[in-house]
Enzyme design. Structure first.
Site: not given
Length: 828
Positions: A203, A245, A549
């Site tokens: 990620d 994220h 996600s």
């Protein structure tokens, strides 16, 4: 892909032959046949002039072959990777593979002297990333040892919206998604917390200093492929646009502090493959997958993607190999819904678990508005801080004020105190628009679409927000501009919904393999998890985000629990358990969601761990049926695994949602499976395709035993119904003769193609150029006549060679194939 002028220039000499060529395409006529044979569409060693049809490496993506602009591509070699060799029962020595890779690179650099190798891969993927001029890409595809060339496309995090909370604003009671899938029941009743299981988070990096995450990291924390070091921290302010994220994803998997993830005692390794702003490229993603597998992770999560609906894209192939090596790979399905065919790589992987996003049950409302007699039938609730705040709008009249796109600058120019802000969708996150107008004193917001279709629901909005269609929004804008600005509301509760699929969640099926995707769904709306603030005074916080996600790490965490509970299970059993025990979901009208919308349904972890039966595969595509007249029969089979200590008898039923009159499925009757045993179940699918409309037909295979029921989503395709359908090879066969400077060429296409380019190469396939071009042609056989008599006498001077190859390039969509039809000499 639009058809552009494609001139293939190899070497340093401008080889402008196409100017004097005449080409004519006619109906198929019997070729004269001069020994240049038809072949079997297999990638062959193009250094050998065997006389058989030879296919060059397949080019994926769109390139401008006339441009000298440098781009980065991923080159796949014909030599298998270490894992591919292992799965083919062939030992691949890394040193030998390195030598083979070096040989291919040397060949490429002879053709393209300016090309530079960036990354090399050998474990999950055999190849390398290469910076090269676009005008050299076709030449690279023709190099002996090259299987395919892929674009180094942009990969981005797949989130929709975000709302941040400080540590003081978050409580464990707010974390409702892990309990919804049954994670606390597994911890408390079954005793599995993910302990001893390692999950790789591929990620934007992970904030391993977050107090809810630091327990999951040891001395080795992973790797940063953006900065090339062993510190996979999120992007910091001094590095560019900050990120959070990967930390959010990691928290959903394994947070253990103020909040708890699905597997709170699992270990985490972070792999930073996406840099500032949450953006990265294919070469880093493949490197991250390869490193994670070699580091020995048990599960990996990729909450990232691109829009390529291609099962043979490089990242999808890498995940296939990771799964085959025993790593449970989980990927988000994408946020391009609600249309079909929107799944993107790596969610298109044949083997990995692709995850769609669901939304937990929420309150439904009947929404009525009135603007001086004008109503909006599409009005619905997007989000609200509370039901009380929403229904408080019923208590008076308000002025409707236009606020553009809801940006801070636009809002600052409008008096919104005590008013309802009228805002257009676009440019800025929904939650940012709400925060901006709330800060300006608005008591509510109406947001209208900027495209056709519906807008998503968004949890945790800063003020009551009503959404509506583009057309209804335009009518309100006209009303306000004409001076009619008074708005009233009539909003009533209409009961609680069930768990639903988020509109943004991408849908299948996958092109080429026709697989159902996603495989499963999981909560992906308004998911609260860990984030860094990049503020030294208060460095750690939490945020609510939406997107596939957010759904994928629920499944990755669930997989960690299953892996801990069943150490002897392989990846197919882990995937099968999650799919077999998923809860099928229905839309707000009570209709079951299509298979390509929800997969097998929403995961339920306790059931996955305690199931007595596994049925594989967990979903199934019966393929395509194209016979115009009469019935076509295909034989399929499934496996039933009885995990219990006693013999079980199962009943199987097959239900098609449509087309039952012309689709028949016959199955085995003997479904007794001994304790701890596995039994193969045969199934014949009979389709009378000529009596069905083209399209895809979904259904269910249902397996029952006492109180246990397993549903396997199925799909089959009739008559190549969609233009997005592709096949392995665009061209079936090719042939040519050369007589008095005239090429008589016969090509057979498996599918409607968009263009054909005809080229002449030297004997070593190292230099050449396009001499003629043809546009779109239907599937089938076609004859082309090319008058090259003005060109051929010039060849010895401008392209010295002891012989020449005749090559065609066939293209459709973002895929191009090169085919060497054979050699010729000038004395022919």
């Amino acid at each position: 892909m639009s058809r552009r002028l494609r001139k293939f220039l190899l070497g340093v000499t401008a080889f402008l032959l196409a100017l004097s060529v005449f080409i004519m395409s006619t109906d198929y006529a019997e070729a004269k046949g001069k020994g240049k044979s038809k072949g079997n569409n297999k990638h062959q060693d193009t250094s050998e002039a065997s006389g058989e049809l030879q296919k060059t490496g397949t080019i994926h993506g769109e390139f401008d072959y006339e441009s000298d602009e440098a781009v980065t591509v991923i080159v796949e070699m014909t030599s298998p990777s270490v894992l591919e060799g292992k799965h083919q029962n062939t030992s691949v020595d890394r040193d030998t593979l390195k030598e083979e890779r070096g040989t291919v690179i040397d060949r490429i650099q002879l053709i393209s002297e300016s090309s530079e190798v960036n990354r090399e891969y050998d474990y999950v993927f055999s190849g390398f990333s290469l910076e090269v001029k676009q005008s050299d890409i076709r030449a690279i595809a023709a190099v002996n040892g090259v299987e395919a060339v892929y674009p180094n496309v942009k990969h981005e995090v797949t989130k929709v919206d975000e709302q941040s909370f400080s540590q003081d604003e978050v409580s464990p009671e707010m974390i409702d998604t892990a309990p919804h899938i049954g994670a606390p029941d597994v911890w408390e009743d079954l005793g599995y917390t993910g302990e001893g299981v390692t999950v790789g988070v591929i990620d934007t990096g992970v904030d391993y200093t977050h107090p809810d995450l630091d327990h999951a990291f040891g001395d080795y924390k992973g790797y940063d492929f953006v900065d090339q070091d062993k510190d996979p921290q999120e992007t910091q302010p001094e590095q560019g646009e900050v990120t959070n994220h990967g930390s959010h994803v990691a928290g959903t998997i394994a947070a253990n502090g103020v909040i708890q993830g699905v597997a709170p005692e699992a270990d985490i390794l972070g792999y930073r493959v996406l840099g500032p702003g949450g953006s990265g490229t294919t070469d880093n993603v493949i490197a991250g997958i390869e490193r994670a597998v070699e580091d020995g992770v048990d599960v990996m999560n990729l909450s990232l993607g691109n829009t390529n609906n291609d099962p043979d894209f490089a990242t999808s192939l890498a995940l296939d190999n990771a799964m085959q090596d025993g790593v449970v790979a989980v990927s988000s399905n994408g946020n391009s819904g609600p249309s079909d065919w929107t799944v993107g790589s790596p969610g298109t992987s044949r083997e990995a678990i692709s995850v769609g996003a669901s939304e937990l049950p929420y309150m439904l409302y009947n929404v009525g508005i009135d603007v001086n007699g004008l109503s909006a039938d599409s009005a619905d609730v997007m989000g609200t801080p509370s039901s009380e705040a929403l229904q408080a709008l019923n208590e008076g009249e308000y002025e409707l004020a236009q606020a553009g796109l809801g940006s801070a600058d636009e809002v600052a120019e409008v008096d919104l105190e005590g008013k309802i802000a009228l805002v257009e969708r676009g440019e800025y996150p929904f939650v940012d628009k709400a925060e901006n107008v709330a800060a300006a004193g608005a008591v509510g917001m109406v947001i209208y679409n900027n495209v056709e279709g519906t807008q998503p629901r968004v949890g945790g909005m800063a003020l009551p927000t009503i959404k509506m269609s583009k057309a209804d929004g335009a009518a309100l804008v006209d009303s306000v501009e004409s001076g009619e600005k008074t708005i009233t509301f009539n909003i009533e509760e209409d009961g609680l919904s069930g768990e639903t699929i988020a509109d943004f969640s991408s849908r299948g099926p996958v092109t080429d393999t026709w697989m159902i995707k996603p495989d499963v769904s999981a909560p992906g709306v308004n998911v609260i998890s860990t984030v860094p603030t990049h503020n030294g005074a208060m460095p750690h916080a939490y945020a609510a985000m939406s997107g596939t996600s957010m759904a994928a790490p629920h499944v990755a965490g669930a997989a960690a629990l299953v892996v801990q509970a069943h150490e002897d299970w392989d990846v197919d059993e882990v995937k099968g358990a999650l799919m077999n025990t998923a809860e099928p979901l229905e839309d707000l009208s009570g209709e079951r969601y299509p298979n390509n919308t929800q997969g097998a349904g929403s995961i339920r972890v306790p059931d996955a761990i305690t199931t007595d039966t596994l049925m594989a595969p967990g979903s199934y595509s019966f393929g395509t049926f194209e016979k115009d007249n009469g019935k076509e029969v295909e034989r399929q089979h499934f496996e039933i695994e009885n995990l219990s200590n006693e013999r079980k008898r199962y009943d199987m039923d097959v239900t098609l949602f449509d087309g039952n009159d012309h689709i028949k499925v016959m199955t085995s009757n003997n479904l007794n499976v001994k304790a701890g045993g596995t039994q193969k179940v045969n199934m014949n699918v009979q389709v009378d395709a000529g009596k069905l409309d083209g399209g895809y037909y979904e259904g269910l295979i249902t397996l029952k035993e006492d109180n246990e029921t397993i549903e396997i989503p199925t799909v089959l395709f009739v008559q190549d119904p969609y233009d997005v359908f592709e096949i392995d090879d665009l061209m079936a066969h090719g042939d040519f003769t050369l007589d008095q400077g005239i090429f008589d060429v016969t090509l057979g296409f498996n599918y409607d193609i968009e263009y054909v380019d005809f080229a002449i190469y030297d004997s070593g396939l190292s230099a050449g150029a396009v001499i003629a071009q043809a546009g779109a042609h239907d599937a089938g056989e076609h004859n082309f006549t090319i008058d090259a008599s003005p060109i051929l006498p010039q060849l010895p001077a401008i392209l010295p060679s002891d012989g020449y190859n005749f090559v065609v390039f066939v293209g459709k969509g973002d895929k191009e194939e090169g085919w060497v039809l054979g050699e010729f000499d000038l004395d022919e």
